[in-house]
Design an enzyme around this catalytic site. Structure first.
Site, PDB file in Angstrom:
ATOM      1  N   ASP A 108       0.825  -1.206   0.000  1.00 34.36           N
ATOM      2  CA  ASP A 108       0.000   0.000   0.000  1.00 34.36           C
ATOM      3  C   ASP A 108       0.858   1.254   0.000  1.00 34.36           C
ATOM      4  O   ASP A 108       0.424   2.314  -0.463  1.00 34.36           O
ATOM      5  CB  ASP A 108      -0.900   0.036   1.250  1.00 34.36           C
ATOM      6  CG  ASP A 108      -1.905  -1.097   1.281  1.00 34.36           C
ATOM      7  OD1 ASP A 108      -1.861  -1.958   0.388  1.00 34.36           O
ATOM      8  OD2 ASP A 108      -2.725  -1.126   2.221  1.00 34.36           O
ATOM      9  N   ASP A 196      -2.376   5.816  -3.075  1.00 41.12           N
ATOM     10  CA  ASP A 196      -1.790   4.674  -2.369  1.00 41.12           C
ATOM     11  C   ASP A 196      -1.020   3.883  -3.422  1.00 41.12           C
ATOM     12  O   ASP A 196      -1.473   3.759  -4.575  1.00 41.12           O
ATOM     13  CB  ASP A 196      -2.880   3.766  -1.776  1.00 41.12           C
ATOM     14  CG  ASP A 196      -3.391   4.248  -0.409  1.00 41.12           C
ATOM     15  OD1 ASP A 196      -3.115   5.402  -0.037  1.00 41.12           O
ATOM     16  OD2 ASP A 196      -4.076   3.451   0.261  1.00 41.12           O
ATOM     17  N   HIS A 245      -7.664   0.308  -3.940  1.00 41.88           N
ATOM     18  CA  HIS A 245      -6.583  -0.586  -4.386  1.00 41.88           C
ATOM     19  C   HIS A 245      -7.009  -1.460  -5.561  1.00 41.88           C
ATOM     20  O   HIS A 245      -8.064  -2.061  -5.567  1.00 41.88           O
ATOM     21  CB  HIS A 245      -6.050  -1.445  -3.239  1.00 41.88           C
ATOM     22  CG  HIS A 245      -5.550  -0.592  -2.105  1.00 41.88           C
ATOM     23  ND1 HIS A 245      -5.286  -1.097  -0.867  1.00 41.88           N
ATOM     24  CD2 HIS A 245      -5.242   0.731  -2.065  1.00 41.88           C
ATOM     25  CE1 HIS A 245      -4.854  -0.109  -0.087  1.00 41.88           C
ATOM     26  NE2 HIS A 245      -4.818   1.000  -0.807  1.00 41.88           N
ATOM     27  N   ASP A 247      -5.534  -4.222  -6.527  1.00 42.61           N
ATOM     28  CA  ASP A 247      -4.987  -5.580  -6.540  1.00 42.61           C
ATOM     29  C   ASP A 247      -5.923  -6.691  -6.070  1.00 42.61           C
ATOM     30  O   ASP A 247      -5.482  -7.822  -5.834  1.00 42.61           O
ATOM     31  CB  ASP A 247      -3.620  -5.638  -5.839  1.00 42.61           C
ATOM     32  CG  ASP A 247      -3.613  -5.109  -4.430  1.00 42.61           C
ATOM     33  OD1 ASP A 247      -4.653  -4.620  -3.972  1.00 42.61           O
ATOM     34  OD2 ASP A 247      -2.554  -5.188  -3.781  1.00 42.61           O
ATOM     35  N   ARG A 264     -16.259  -6.438 -11.199  1.00 44.07           N
ATOM     36  CA  ARG A 264     -15.641  -5.107 -11.389  1.00 44.07           C
ATOM     37  C   ARG A 264     -14.926  -5.101 -12.725  1.00 44.07           C
ATOM     38  O   ARG A 264     -13.696  -4.966 -12.774  1.00 44.07           O
ATOM     39  CB  ARG A 264     -14.632  -4.830 -10.275  1.00 44.07           C
ATOM     40  CG  ARG A 264     -15.139  -5.077  -8.872  1.00 44.07           C
ATOM     41  CD  ARG A 264     -14.004  -4.937  -7.858  1.00 44.07           C
ATOM     42  NE  ARG A 264     -14.433  -5.286  -6.516  1.00 44.07           N
ATOM     43  CZ  ARG A 264     -13.621  -5.491  -5.491  1.00 44.07           C
ATOM     44  NH1 ARG A 264     -12.317  -5.378  -5.667  1.00 44.07           N
ATOM     45  NH2 ARG A 264     -14.083  -5.791  -4.301  1.00 44.07           N
ATOM     46  N   SER A 298     -11.177  -5.869   3.844  1.00 38.15           N
ATOM     47  CA  SER A 298     -11.176  -6.206   2.422  1.00 38.15           C
ATOM     48  C   SER A 298     -12.336  -7.132   2.083  1.00 38.15           C
ATOM     49  O   SER A 298     -12.927  -7.763   2.953  1.00 38.15           O
ATOM     50  CB  SER A 298      -9.853  -6.882   2.051  1.00 38.15           C
ATOM     51  OG  SER A 298      -8.779  -6.069   2.447  1.00 38.15           O
ATOM     52  N   SER A 299     -12.624  -7.244   0.801  1.00 39.11           N
ATOM     53  CA  SER A 299     -13.707  -8.099   0.334  1.00 39.11           C
ATOM     54  C   SER A 299     -13.203  -9.531   0.153  1.00 39.11           C
ATOM     55  O   SER A 299     -12.006  -9.818   0.287  1.00 39.11           O
ATOM     56  CB  SER A 299     -14.230  -7.565  -0.998  1.00 39.11           C
ATOM     57  OG  SER A 299     -13.297  -7.851  -2.021  1.00 39.11           O
ATOM     58  N   CYS A 351      -0.822  -7.744  -1.277  1.00 40.88           N
ATOM     59  CA  CYS A 351      -0.778  -6.633  -0.307  1.00 40.88           C
ATOM     60  C   CYS A 351       0.371  -6.772   0.696  1.00 40.88           C
ATOM     61  O   CYS A 351       1.005  -5.779   1.048  1.00 40.88           O
ATOM     62  CB  CYS A 351      -2.054  -6.593   0.516  1.00 40.88           C
ATOM     63  SG  CYS A 351      -3.562  -6.492  -0.423  1.00 40.88           S
TER      64      CYS A 351
HETATM   65  O1  DAV Z   1     -11.663  -5.995  -2.645  1.00 35.64           O
HETATM   66  O2  DAV Z   1     -11.605  -5.114  -0.686  1.00 35.64           O
HETATM   67  C1  DAV Z   1      -8.735  -5.031  -1.260  1.00 35.64           C
HETATM   68  C2  DAV Z   1      -7.392  -4.555  -1.746  1.00 35.64           C
HETATM   69  C3  DAV Z   1      -6.399  -4.569  -0.675  1.00 35.64           C
HETATM   70  N1  DAV Z   1      -5.113  -4.049  -1.123  1.00 35.64           N
HETATM   71  C4  DAV Z   1     -11.122  -5.265  -1.804  1.00 35.64           C
HETATM   72  C5  DAV Z   1      -9.832  -4.588  -2.142  1.00 35.64           C
END
Ligand code: DAV
Length: 369
Positions: A108, A196, A245, A247, A264, A298-299, A351
């Site tokens: 990050d 970031d 982000h 990634d 997405r 995060s997801s 990450c």
């Molecule tokens: O999908 O929450 C997380 C990315 C963390 N660098 C997400 C993005």
């Protein structure tokens, strides 16, 4: 005598030296505008802050240490940050917040482009001083590699003028968030350059940067002026209600192949560069889990937050069996890495790492622009 070389131009060339984060002293930071906009509305983290439970820190460190040893066993040099005291408040003449964040996701903060490592501006107040966790390493690289360029982007002021107040509402709802994302109305304003490092993907001469919550258009323009020998491309992924982000959304695996999050997708009008140069963008496999682990920002799409070791080898989180299976079908050798219990500390395998050295040089992968 050392042989430190800072050099990395893309996300896939053979990895030789990497930083792996630590979960030490990681905090859930107090409420602040940028963070509130990102914490999902139904998250168990809403309304609480403070140091994370020690047993979860210990478990995450165990996984990160094992991952570091797995990389070392493959001949990759691994360095680790030195945690600052994240319980200390962050105070500048412009803002105050009662605690900081952590040093699990170096990706990050640190952007490696060739022989340069650039400290990002960041956009959360609690992450303003996060670069200090990496200074001992960066100073060492600077002593050891006479070609290493240690750079820092202008520190932002992060006053309230940096954030749109309509995002401070606690109940916005996904429909409204998706509409705002479509309109490119994000929590950060255009008051000053913000980015970031994890919003940037490196493709040799081309840098692809996501405009979203953590990176604004001025941040991207700053990168364009800072890297005059690169082409800097702005991308959006409108299907993401919490766009931070790039990634867990867009994952290059090797020249010519990118995984894209099927929720997405890159909009049609932004695909030309890839199509004209024969790059394939394929939907990533579904995550294996229906929900993120407890206290995680995060997801579930950290499933595609992988670390490519070379164009034929990729580290994938060990419980993500759909993603591992897809990688296998795409002709990659898959190294399973157990990391899920560390996700809450700031993300997945991409990450929690930052490149120091990958073999290879700056190539032009998109000669037809
Ligand atoms: O999908 O929450 C997380 C990315 C963390 N660098 C997400 C993005």
């Amino acid at each position: 005598m050392t042989n430190t070389i800072v050099n990395s131009w893309n996300e896939w060339d053979p990895l030789r030296h990497v930083i792996v984060g630590r979960a030490d002293d990681c905090h859930i930071p107090p409420a602040e505008p940028a963070l509130d906009a990102k914490v999902p509305e139904d998250s168990d983290m809403r309304g609480q802050w403070g140091k994370r439970p020690q047993d979860t820190i210990d478990r995450a460190n165990e996984l990160l240490d094992t991952f570091a040893r797995q990389l070392e066993a493959r001949g990759i040099r691994v360095d680790r940050p030195t945690s600052i005291d994240h319980s200390k408040p962050a105070t500048t003449p412009d803002f105050h917040t009662d605690s900081q964040f952590g040093c699990m996701p170096p990706r990050d903060v640190l952007l490696t482009v060739g022989s340069e490592i650039l400290e990002a501006t960041m956009s959360y107040r609690c992450r303003w001083f996060e670069y200090l966790n990496y200074r001992p390493l960066l100073q060492k690289y600077w002593e050891e590699d006479p070609n290493f360029r240690h750079e820092a982007a202008p520190k932002p002021r992060l006053t309230d003028a940096d954030y749109h107040p309509d995002y401070l509402n606690e109940k916005i709802g996904d429909a409204q968030r998706l509409k705002w994302a479509e309109e490119k109305h994000f929590v950060t304003t255009e008051e000053e350059p913000l980015f970031d490092a994890a919003d940037v993907l490196r493709f040799g001469r081309d840098l692809v940067v996501q405009h979203g919550f953590t990176t604004n258009l001025k941040g991207i323009e700053w990168l364009r002026r800072h890297f005059p020998d690169h082409r800097v491309h702005t991308v959006n992924f409108p299907g993401d209600p919490y766009p931070i982000h790039i990634d867990a959304t867009f994952t290059p695996l090797r020249p010519g192949l990118i995984l894209n999050n099927p929720q997405r997708r890159l909009p049609a009008d932004q695909r030309a560069m890839y199509e004209k140069n024969g790059w394939e963008i394929v939907d990533a496999a579904q995550p294996a889990h229906n929900a993120p682990p407890p206290l995680c920002y995060s997801s579930t799409w950290l499933s595609m937050n992988v670390l490519v070791l070379d164009p034929k080898t990729v580290c994938v989180e060990a419980s993500e069996h759909y993603q591992m299976e897809q990688m296998d079908k795409l002709g990659m050798n898959v190294i399973p890495v157990d990391l899920r219990d560390a996700y809450a500390f700031g993300g997945g395998l991409h990450c929690c790492t930052a490149d120091v050295y990958r073999e290879g040089t700056c190539e032009d992968y998109f000669p037809v622009q």
